[in-house]
Scaffold this motif. Structure first.
Motif, PDB file in Angstrom:
ATOM      1  N   UNK A 119     -14.431  10.248 -19.828  1.00 30.33           N
ATOM      2  CA  UNK A 119     -12.987  10.010 -19.742  1.00 30.33           C
ATOM      3  C   UNK A 119     -12.465  10.366 -18.352  1.00 30.33           C
ATOM      4  N   UNK A 120     -12.967  11.443 -17.803  1.00 34.48           N
ATOM      5  CA  UNK A 120     -12.571  11.845 -16.450  1.00 34.48           C
ATOM      6  C   UNK A 120     -12.929  10.755 -15.445  1.00 34.48           C
ATOM      7  N   UNK A 121     -14.123  10.210 -15.579  1.00 32.89           N
ATOM      8  CA  UNK A 121     -14.543   9.149 -14.644  1.00 32.89           C
ATOM      9  C   UNK A 121     -13.645   7.925 -14.784  1.00 32.89           C
ATOM     10  N   UNK A 122     -13.305   7.604 -16.028  1.00 30.31           N
ATOM     11  CA  UNK A 122     -12.425   6.465 -16.257  1.00 30.31           C
ATOM     12  C   UNK A 122     -11.035   6.738 -15.649  1.00 30.31           C
ATOM     13  N   UNK A 123     -10.553   7.963 -15.823  1.00 30.98           N
ATOM     14  CA  UNK A 123      -9.236   8.328 -15.286  1.00 30.98           C
ATOM     15  C   UNK A 123      -9.235   8.234 -13.763  1.00 30.98           C
ATOM     16  N   UNK A 124     -10.326   8.601 -13.144  1.00 35.31           N
ATOM     17  CA  UNK A 124     -10.429   8.524 -11.675  1.00 35.31           C
ATOM     18  C   UNK A 124     -10.283   7.077 -11.216  1.00 35.31           C
ATOM     19  N   UNK A 125     -10.974   6.188 -11.889  1.00 35.29           N
ATOM     20  CA  UNK A 125     -10.918   4.766 -11.524  1.00 35.29           C
ATOM     21  C   UNK A 125      -9.505   4.214 -11.760  1.00 35.29           C
ATOM     22  N   UNK A 126      -8.923   4.534 -12.898  1.00 30.49           N
ATOM     23  CA  UNK A 126      -7.585   4.006 -13.202  1.00 30.49           C
ATOM     24  C   UNK A 126      -6.539   4.549 -12.237  1.00 30.49           C
ATOM     25  N   UNK A 127      -6.667   5.827 -11.929  1.00 27.08           N
ATOM     26  CA  UNK A 127      -5.736   6.461 -10.993  1.00 27.08           C
ATOM     27  C   UNK A 127      -5.807   5.760  -9.627  1.00 27.08           C
ATOM     28  N   UNK A 128      -7.015   5.454  -9.211  1.00 24.50           N
ATOM     29  CA  UNK A 128      -7.188   4.791  -7.918  1.00 24.50           C
ATOM     30  C   UNK A 128      -6.569   3.389  -7.932  1.00 24.50           C
ATOM     31  N   UNK A 129      -6.804   2.658  -9.005  1.00 23.61           N
ATOM     32  CA  UNK A 129      -6.263   1.300  -9.103  1.00 23.61           C
ATOM     33  C   UNK A 129      -4.730   1.343  -9.103  1.00 23.61           C
ATOM     34  N   UNK A 130      -4.184   2.294  -9.830  1.00 24.26           N
ATOM     35  CA  UNK A 130      -2.728   2.469  -9.903  1.00 24.26           C
ATOM     36  C   UNK A 130      -2.133   2.685  -8.502  1.00 24.26           C
ATOM     37  N   UNK A 131      -2.678   3.633  -7.791  1.00 22.36           N
ATOM     38  CA  UNK A 131      -2.118   3.931  -6.469  1.00 22.36           C
ATOM     39  C   UNK A 131      -2.449   2.847  -5.444  1.00 22.36           C
ATOM     40  N   UNK A 132      -3.549   2.167  -5.620  1.00 28.15           N
ATOM     41  CA  UNK A 132      -3.887   1.094  -4.682  1.00 28.15           C
ATOM     42  C   UNK A 132      -2.873  -0.037  -4.803  1.00 28.15           C
ATOM     43  N   UNK A 133      -2.384  -0.274  -6.035  1.00 26.60           N
ATOM     44  CA  UNK A 133      -1.330  -1.276  -6.224  1.00 26.60           C
ATOM     45  C   UNK A 133      -0.072  -0.898  -5.445  1.00 26.60           C
ATOM     46  N   UNK A 134       0.266   0.399  -5.497  1.00 23.87           N
ATOM     47  CA  UNK A 134       1.429   0.855  -4.728  1.00 23.87           C
ATOM     48  C   UNK A 134       1.178   0.692  -3.229  1.00 23.87           C
ATOM     49  N   UNK A 135      -0.037   1.006  -2.842  1.00 26.01           N
ATOM     50  CA  UNK A 135      -0.400   0.927  -1.422  1.00 26.01           C
ATOM     51  C   UNK A 135      -0.230  -0.489  -0.881  1.00 26.01           C
ATOM     52  N   UNK A 136      -0.653  -1.471  -1.657  1.00 26.55           N
ATOM     53  CA  UNK A 136      -0.586  -2.843  -1.140  1.00 26.55           C
ATOM     54  C   UNK A 136       0.860  -3.316  -0.993  1.00 26.55           C
TER      55      UNK A 136
END
Ligand code: NI
Length: 156
Positions: A119-136
């Protein structure tokens, strides 16, 4: 959730490559962009994306070397991009060496809750995708070329 370390590694490689493509086009001038006075600047957001996975992996007990101090953003975009490149490679190597598929089902205390490592690994990936959307979005506002994420960006 991930059943095997290999599944995570494949996902991590794919996502970190996309994130790298975005970080690689940041310019020093773009780093001070922000949506509102209360929100992170583009530079702060980028550095959060780079440093957050290390924080979470360390909480889960994986012996990774941090890409840097989360509270001290490097001065240049290039330094952040390089830190991400090194860290992404390191995670792949360390997790392959230190964890097995069985480790994914072991539970750790994460943010006051009991999370299986998968679950932690999944959360890491989702967190990154979430913030990458903001970044773009901030990248577009800064006039930077947005790389392909899951499909072609507008300019393509
Ligand atoms: Ni975050």
């Amino acid at each position: 959730m991930y059943q095997t370390i290999q599944e995570f590694i494949e996902d991590w490689r794919r996502e970190s490559r996309i994130t790298q493509n975005a970080l690689d086009v940041l310019t020093d001038e773009s780093l001070s962009r922000r949506v509102s006075p209360k929100d992170r600047t583009l530079g702060e957001l980028a550095w959060h994306i780079v440093t957050a996975p290390g924080h979470m992996l360390a909480m889960a007990g994986l012996p990774v070397e941090m890409p840097g101090d989360p509270n001290t953003r490097p001065a240049s975009a290039r330094q952040m991009a390089d830190a991400h490149r090194r860290f992404a490679e390191q995670v792949t190597a360390v997790i392959a060496r230190e964890w097995t598929d069985a480790t994914l089902r072991e539970v750790r205390n994460m943010f006051g809750e009991q999370w299986p490592n998968a679950l932690t690994l999944q959360a890491i990936i989702r967190h990154e995708i979430h913030h990458r959307g903001q970044l773009t979005v901030l990248m577009r506002q800064a006039g930077l070329p947005v790389p392909d994420i899951y499909g072609p960006a507008r300019r393509d």
